[in-house]
Design a protein around this motif. Structure first.
Motif, short mmCIF file in Angstrom:
data_model
loop_
_atom_site.label_atom_id
_atom_site.label_comp_id
_atom_site.label_asym_id
_atom_site.label_seq_id
_atom_site.Cartn_x
_atom_site.Cartn_y
_atom_site.Cartn_z
N VAL A 171 0.76 -0.91 -0.23
CA VAL A 171 -0.06 -0.03 0.02
C VAL A 171 0.86 1.05 -0.11
O VAL A 171 0.60 2.18 -0.68
CB VAL A 171 -0.97 -0.11 1.15
CG1 VAL A 171 -1.69 1.31 1.46
CG2 VAL A 171 -1.99 -1.12 1.11
N VAL A 172 1.95 1.21 0.59
CA VAL A 172 2.73 2.37 1.04
C VAL A 172 3.62 2.63 -0.41
O VAL A 172 3.55 3.92 -0.85
CB VAL A 172 3.66 2.34 2.10
CG1 VAL A 172 4.93 3.56 2.33
CG2 VAL A 172 2.97 2.34 3.44
N GLY A 173 4.00 1.55 -0.96
CA GLY A 173 4.89 1.68 -2.16
C GLY A 173 4.16 1.87 -3.37
O GLY A 173 4.53 2.37 -4.26
N GLY A 174 2.80 1.58 -3.30
CA GLY A 174 1.95 1.94 -4.35
C GLY A 174 1.87 3.40 -4.68
O GLY A 174 1.27 4.05 -5.57
N PHE A 175 2.00 4.34 -3.45
CA PHE A 175 1.97 5.66 -3.54
C PHE A 175 3.11 6.51 -3.28
O PHE A 175 3.45 7.58 -2.91
CB PHE A 175 1.06 6.19 -2.24
CG PHE A 175 -0.49 5.79 -2.37
CD1 PHE A 175 -1.21 6.64 -3.20
CD2 PHE A 175 -0.86 4.61 -2.04
CE1 PHE A 175 -2.52 6.42 -3.18
CE2 PHE A 175 -2.09 4.46 -1.95
CZ PHE A 175 -3.12 5.17 -2.87
N GLN A 176 4.36 5.77 -3.80
CA GLN A 176 5.71 6.37 -3.89
C GLN A 176 6.31 6.01 -5.49
O GLN A 176 5.75 5.29 -6.09
CB GLN A 176 6.60 5.65 -2.78
CG GLN A 176 6.24 5.77 -1.59
CD GLN A 176 7.17 5.20 -0.44
OE1 GLN A 176 7.74 3.98 -0.82
NE2 GLN A 176 7.40 5.66 0.68
#
Length: 273
Positions: A48-53
């Protein structure tokens, strides 16, 4: 699970015993919580975090915007169609097999034989399954050659192609049908004979019994297993990758390419996928 409550008015020895019982209960459930945290919760949060980076770790919505590219939308649609087709066909055939061995009056030896095969086949996937189908139904596969040599019938002349949508769906059915049999058989065993007898006494036909009594009871199991088959096919990658390579653009192969690397290598887009 209800936890033992410490009684403030209880003697110190009793209170300590209740506390120890509660502590041991948590020790028993700790392995499950640790496994869930390590292999489900933390990896999901990482995605989830990596999808917004972006690759530099900065916040971005570009990965979400890129999900609507025609190639990605097409990959999702193909995966949905393959998963839906294999789940529905697998559920129908699996239901028929389970019904035959539980309520069909077949010889007793057939049920343990089918259940043993289903237990093995439901876990037979990946590279071995892809090779088995190529060796059987490939252009030079055993069944293909036998049909041409002895019957003069070439399945590929009819438009069939193992490296296609229906070829992949057929391959998935090899483990989808046995999984349906394994899960639905206990549900069919749960149908009590008294329910059918009561329906017959009240004048209900076999069709009415199944529509108004048996199927409503089986419906949660049938629906749940069908959804499980859909998810099972949607998440499969090894069989599809070994069988079709890049000729069939399903979402798991596209995700694999983004994360593990090719000319389109973009791990953060893979996390968003």
């Amino acid at each position: 699970m209800s936890q033992p409550q410490t009684n403030p008015a209880a003697p110190p020895g009793v209170a300590r015993l209740q506390f120890m019982q509660a502590a041991w209960a948590w020790v028993g459930v700790a392995p499950f919580l640790i496994f869930a945290l390590m292999f489900l919760i933390l990896p999901t949060l990482y995605l989830v975090v990596g999808g917004f980076q972006d690759p530099d770790g900065n916040f971005t919505l570009q990965n979400i915007v890129d999900l609507f590219q025609p190639s990605i939308m097409s990959a999702y649609w193909i995966s949905i169609k393959v998963s839906g087709a294999s789940a529905i066909v697998g559920a129908l055939i699996g239901f028929g097999l389970a019904y035959a061995v539980v309520l069909g009056g077949l010889p007793a030896w057939i049920r343990p034989t089918l259940m043993t095969f289903s237990g093995v086949a439901s876990n037979f996937a990946g590279l071995p399954l892809a090779f088995a189908f190529l060796a059987t139904l490939g252009r030079t596969g055993l069944v293909t050659v036998i049909l041409v040599k002895f019957f003069g019938f070439n399945i590929y002349a009819t438009g069939f192609n193992l490296l296609s949508f229906w070829g992949l769906t057929l391959t998935y059915l090899y483990f989808q049908i046995p999984l349906m049999v394994l899960i639905l058989t206990p549900a069919l065993d749960g149908l009590k004979r008294e329910w059918r007898e009561a329906s017959e006494i009240l004048g209900a036909s076999a069709f009415q019994y199944w529509v108004h009594v048996a199927f409503p009871i089986l419906w949660p199991s049938v629906l749940g297993c069908t959804l499980l088959l859909f998810a099972n096919a949607f998440g499969a990658i090894a069989t599809a990758y070994a069988l079709t390579g890049s000729s069939l653009n399903i979402i798991t192969i596209l995700l694999y390419a983004q994360i593990r690397g090719d000319v389109l290598h973009n791990p953060n887009l893979g996390y968003a996928l």
